[in-house]
Design a protein around this motif. Structure first.
Motif: not given
Length: 461
Positions: A309-314
């Protein structure tokens, strides 16, 4: 006549020797039988076993001793002697499923289709309640392209085992694989009446989904959930169906209801989190995953999802790295997390990271796969191939590893090596792996065979 004559001669010889006080122990007789087999005297070999195999064996030790004798003969390459030992054992213990399974395994490895078929035919007569023997018999017919033969066996199987989920679902699978969808539907109706397990309801809904009849799928899921509210896969399917129909608010509610009933279901938390991310962004998904980890502490899959989720975030990799460090503190021996650590490391540090990972969780297929990929990246082809082979030997169900290995062989091997790998993959029938399931679970891909899935995943991975 010739066979019974040989047996009479051996019986007389044993009796005569005994009469003269000459005792030859059982091990010597087995060696003699093996010698006869090697000389091509199969009937003599069989007769020796039939007349002497029980000598000096306590009644309660017979089954275990004979199995050990047969395995020793197989190790020595004396297949006919082993066959004779098992044949004798099933005459004494005809209802022992384990003996028939050993016999079937022997024929599968050293016999042919006919000998295997004969063993399985006898096996189901003596052990009509042994699901596995019926399923093996049906599968052999199916592999020989004898659909009607497989159908007949499964019909007899569910007459003998009306409540058996496995047999009903094997019959359904046979019809689906042959595009006989109406037959499959009728079988599932009967299965719901007779076996009526949660998996039968799930497979009923899957059939309707594969056929694109979403109203029927929804009805079956609703009925199934009334009966089995604790079966997480039905909640996931209901949510996914509603997402597919662009009814995201309703899907969200179903996931919430599902999590109340199945708070320990990791895949259900992940489905719900991905919908939160899709509808409301990173913060909502992050919050739900934090809640999931309180409910299910020290779970690597939940940590992995949180990292992704964090990797996909800005914010990208920086927060993901922090999250990974926390995850490894919480689950220090998780292969999946260590594999992610290798992936996320910069190129110069990957090698050192892989050493750490192998120390922490030796023999983990996810870590070993990353090591194979490192060697591939460095163009160390032989070493990469060795590590890929280790992975698929250790975990033949790991579809992503098969797909990457296939991609590697297409790039670096010869055509023959890639073809051999495809054959091995078809035999292994992998079912798991993130990318593998993304392809195999798509409703439009329900007809794809293992080879087609392998090649599609290799292209996508």
């Amino acid at each position: 006549g010739h066979e019974s004559g040989v047996r009479r001669v051996i019986a007389k010889a044993v009796k005569t020797l005994s009469g003269f006080g000459v005792t030859i122990d059982r091990e010597e007789w087995i060696k003699e039988a093996e010698t006869c087999e090697k000389a091509g005297s199969v009937l003599t070999c069989q007769a020796i076993i039939m007349e002497t195999i029980a000598i000096g064996v306590e009644e309660e030790d017979r089954k275990g001793t004979w199995c050990e004798d047969a395995e020793n003969c197989i190790t020595n390459g004396s297949i006919q002697t082993a066959r004779a030992i098992y044949a004798n054992a099933v005459t004494v213990f005809p209802t022992k499923k384990s003996l028939w399974l050993r016999m079937a395994d022997l024929e599968k490895t050293y016999g042919n289709k006919e000998t295997l078929e004969q063993v399985l035919k006898k096996a189901v007569q003596f052990c009509p309640k042994a699901e596995i023997l019926w399923l093996m018999a049906a599968k052999e017919q199916w592999l020989s392209s004898n659909v009607d033969g497989a159908r007949r066996i499964l019909f007899d199987a569910y007459k003998a085992n009306e409540k058996s989920e496995k047999i009903w679902l094997a019959a359904v699978k046979l019809e689906k694989e042959n595009d006989e969808y109406e037959r499959a539907r009728k079988l599932l109706e009967r299965a719901r009446e007779n076996a009526g397990t949660a998996r039968v309801w799930m497979k009923s809904a899957i059939l309707e989904r594969d056929l694109g009849i979403f109203d029927s799928e929804r009805s079956l899921l609703d009925e199934g959930l009334e009966k089995y509210p604790g079966f997480d896969k039905l909640w996931m399917m209901k949510g996914q169906l509603l997402e597919h129909l662009f009814l995201n608010d309703q899907a969200r509610e179903e996931y919430k209801r599902g999590l109340k009933n199945c708070p320990k279901s990791i895949p259900l938390w992940i489905c719900a989190s991905r919908l939160e991310e899709k509808m409301f962004g990173t913060a909502k998904a992050r919050a739900l995953l934090e809640k999931s980890r309180l409910e299910n502490p020290q779970n690597p899959d939940l940590w992995l999802e949180a990292i992704n989720v964090e990797k996909r975030s800005f914010a990208g990799d920086k927060i993901a790295q922090t999250m990974l460090a926390k995850a490894l503190q919480d689950c220090p021996t998780s292969g999946k997390l260590w594999a992610m650590a290798i992936q996320m490391e910069k190129k110069p540090q990957k090698r050192a990271r892989s050493f750490d990972a192998l120390k922490r969780c030796d023999n983990d297929p996810h870590v070993m796969l990353q090591v194979a990929l490192l060697f591939w990246e460095d163009r160390k082809v032989d070493k990469a191939r060795t590590w890929f082979n280790r992975v698929i030997t250790l975990d033949p169900d790991f579809g992503d590893a098969w797909a990457l290995f296939y991609k590697f062989e297409v790039q670096h091997g010869m055509e023959k090596q890639a073809d051999e790998l495809v054959k091995k993959c078809i035999e292994a029938e992998p079912r798991h792996g993130e990318k593998w399931q993304q392809v195999s679970k798509k409703p439009e891909n329900h007809k794809l065979k293992t080879e087609q899935i392998l090649k599609r995943v290799a292209l996508a991975i």
